[in-house]
Design an enzyme around this catalytic site. Structure first.
Site, PDB file in Angstrom:
ATOM      1  N   LYS A 190      -2.516   6.890   1.445  1.00 25.83           N
ATOM      2  CA  LYS A 190      -2.377   7.246   2.864  1.00 25.83           C
ATOM      3  C   LYS A 190      -1.461   8.467   2.928  1.00 25.83           C
ATOM      4  O   LYS A 190      -0.275   8.363   3.204  1.00 25.83           O
ATOM      5  CB  LYS A 190      -1.823   6.064   3.656  1.00 25.83           C
ATOM      6  CG  LYS A 190      -2.338   6.049   5.097  1.00 25.83           C
ATOM      7  CD  LYS A 190      -2.018   4.729   5.768  1.00 25.83           C
ATOM      8  CE  LYS A 190      -2.324   4.782   7.243  1.00 25.83           C
ATOM      9  NZ  LYS A 190      -3.753   4.701   7.566  1.00 25.83           N
TER      10      LYS A 190
ATOM     11  N   GLU B 292     -15.992   6.831   4.504  1.00 26.80           N
ATOM     12  CA  GLU B 292     -15.287   6.314   5.670  1.00 26.80           C
ATOM     13  C   GLU B 292     -15.149   7.423   6.694  1.00 26.80           C
ATOM     14  O   GLU B 292     -15.498   8.573   6.444  1.00 26.80           O
ATOM     15  CB  GLU B 292     -13.913   5.752   5.284  1.00 26.80           C
ATOM     16  CG  GLU B 292     -12.939   6.800   4.781  1.00 26.80           C
ATOM     17  CD  GLU B 292     -11.520   6.245   4.646  1.00 26.80           C
ATOM     18  OE1 GLU B 292     -11.082   5.497   5.541  1.00 26.80           O
ATOM     19  OE2 GLU B 292     -10.858   6.581   3.655  1.00 26.80           O
TER      20      GLU B 292
ATOM     21  N   ARG C 256       0.838  -1.204   0.000  1.00 26.07           N
ATOM     22  CA  ARG C 256       0.000   0.000   0.000  1.00 26.07           C
ATOM     23  C   ARG C 256       0.872   1.255   0.000  1.00 26.07           C
ATOM     24  O   ARG C 256       0.542   2.264  -0.625  1.00 26.07           O
ATOM     25  CB  ARG C 256      -0.942  -0.014   1.206  1.00 26.07           C
ATOM     26  CG  ARG C 256      -1.953   1.114   1.171  1.00 26.07           C
ATOM     27  CD  ARG C 256      -3.008   0.949   2.214  1.00 26.07           C
ATOM     28  NE  ARG C 256      -2.454   1.075   3.569  1.00 26.07           N
ATOM     29  CZ  ARG C 256      -3.129   0.781   4.682  1.00 26.07           C
ATOM     30  NH1 ARG C 256      -4.372   0.314   4.604  1.00 26.07           N
ATOM     31  NH2 ARG C 256      -2.573   0.926   5.868  1.00 26.07           N
TER      32      ARG C 256
HETATM   33  C1  LIG Z   1      -4.848   3.990   7.800  1.00 18.86           C
HETATM   34  C2  LIG Z   1      -6.239   4.344   7.474  1.00 18.86           C
HETATM   35  C3  LIG Z   1      -7.290   3.422   7.632  1.00 18.86           C
HETATM   36  C4  LIG Z   1      -7.095   2.073   8.258  1.00 18.86           C
HETATM   37  O1  LIG Z   1      -6.318   1.212   7.493  1.00 18.86           O
HETATM   38  P1  LIG Z   1      -5.700  -0.111   8.165  1.00 18.86           P
HETATM   39  O2  LIG Z   1      -4.862  -0.682   7.097  1.00 18.86           O
HETATM   40  O3  LIG Z   1      -6.828  -0.999   8.516  1.00 18.86           O
HETATM   41  O4  LIG Z   1      -4.944   0.337   9.355  1.00 18.86           O
HETATM   42  C5  LIG Z   1      -8.550   3.811   7.226  1.00 18.86           C
HETATM   43  N1  LIG Z   1      -8.799   5.028   6.714  1.00 18.86           N
HETATM   44  C6  LIG Z   1      -7.816   5.941   6.552  1.00 18.86           C
HETATM   45  C7  LIG Z   1      -8.154   7.255   5.978  1.00 18.86           C
HETATM   46  C8  LIG Z   1      -6.512   5.620   6.937  1.00 18.86           C
HETATM   47  O5  LIG Z   1      -5.558   6.525   6.772  1.00 18.86           O
END
Ligand SMILES: *Cc1c(COP(=O)(O)O)cnc(C)c1O
Length: 342
Positions: A185, A221, A82
């Site tokens: 991210k 989300e 990722r």
């Molecule tokens: C990191 C993150 C998540 C959660 O991802 P995981 O891989 O499950 O830790 C969800 N939403 C956002 C915006 C994030 O930055």
């Protein structure tokens, strides 16, 4: 930080200096091998792209101690991949998977006294990040990159324990654009979420759940976590969208729900008007694994779920227990999700 003074049961989710972190540099098309350093400040060119144009991405992971004292990582290669996808979207130098894993394992090993012992719900939080550096002024990809990993022992994300939170369904602000950087991210998505979060907190909510940026009709989300809903017929649904971050915990939860609990799972667009059909809700991500959502505030109305929003619903609860137990190796890891740091 003096180890003798750490009270493992009192740790909160905040930064603590530990002795070592990992730095690797990219310049002229290649990465150096990286090394452990003790200095936690970074000297950076004043024109660096990370400072002006948001060329910055990160990951969030946890190392946890099993009952028999092994240090365990949960699906670390998925974070590595990722991280590369995020780098591609922001046109940054990609960190090779081996370098990513090396940075993580070396940092953990060098600070292994700081991995909280089994049984406190605590963990060693791992923060890999990548920033654009080097002399620069105009808008262009950076001439140099720095890949860093630092760690910090943390307590459970929510001190009060597994208690439901309330989310405001955000009908005005967006977390990201429809085809922006929502799936990466990237720090920019977080800066965009601070003001809506402040407003939501002032209105008495714990956090925000965003709607799709085009129609404002479908769930996206939360600012830091993906969301899922359990409907009255026990179907579990989680939003599908190109502008959400592909949560590793969400993917694991979907698989566990289907394979271990025989639930029907749907990854699809979820309309806000479906709130009335929902029986439970939750947010999921590495930091808290699952946070139960007890209520949603939408257009001035509060919709409460299981036990009037005061307790986690039964399905949310069992998924949480199962996933948390998997993380620390209490349940047999039949899928190869855990990796031991040796
Ligand atoms: C990191 C993150 C998540 C959660 O991802 P995981 O891989 O499950 O830790 C969800 N939403 C956002 C915006 C994030 O930055």
């Amino acid at each position: 930080m003096d180890l003798k003074n750490i009270e493992w049961d009192k740790l909160d989710f905040s930064y603590r200096y530990v002795p070592y972190r990992f730095h690797a540099h990219w310049k002229d098309g290649s990465w150096d091998e990286g090394k452990l350093v003790t200095e936690n400040k970074i000297a950076i060119d004043e024109g660096a792209t990370t400072l002006h144009y948001g060329q910055q991405i990160f990951e969030g992971m946890k190392a946890q101690m099993s009952k028999d004292g092994r240090i365990l990582l949960f699906k670390p290669h998925e974070n590595a991949r990722r991280f590369q996808k995020s780098a591609q979207r922001l046109l940054m130098a990609e960190v090779p998977e081996e370098l990513f894993m090396k940075g993580i394992t070396e940092t953990i090993k060098a600070n292994k006294e700081y991995v909280p012992p089994y049984g406190y719900g605590a963990s060693l939080y791992i923060r890999p990040f990548l920033i654009g550096m080097g002399e620069n002024l105009g808008v262009r990809p950076a001439p140099e990159y720095l890949f860093c990993v630092f760690v910090s022992p943390v307590g459970p994300y929510f001190k009060e324990g597994f208690k439901p939170i309330s989310l405001k369904v955000e009908t005005f602000f967006d977390r990201c654009a429809a085809h922006g950087i929502g799936a990466a991210k990237a720090g920019g998505n977080y800066s965009a979420s601070l003001l809506p979060l402040k407003y939501a907190r002032e209105e008495g909510f714990n956090d925000v759940v965003y709607l799709d940026p085009i129609e404002h009709k479908y769930f996206e989300e939360s600012g830091v976590a993906n969301v899922f809903f359990v409907f009255k017929d026990s179907t579990l649904a989680t939003p599908k969208s190109v502008s959400i971050l592909d949560s590793i915990i969400r993917r694991s939860l979907v698989q566990v729900a289907q394979e271990d609990f025989d639930l029907t799972v749907e990854e699809r667009r979820i309309h806000v008007d479906e709130i009335s059909e929902m029986a439970e809700a939750g947010a999921c991500g590495t930091a808290a694994v699952i946070t139960p959502v007890g209520s949603l505030g939408y257009n001035g109305k509060i919709y409460r779920f299981y036990a009037d929003g005061k307790e986690a619903g039964p399905i949310t609860n069992k998924l949480y227990k199962h996933l948390s137990a998997l993380h620390v190796g209490d349940i047999e890891d039949t899928r190869g999700w855990l990796e031991e740091v040796k």
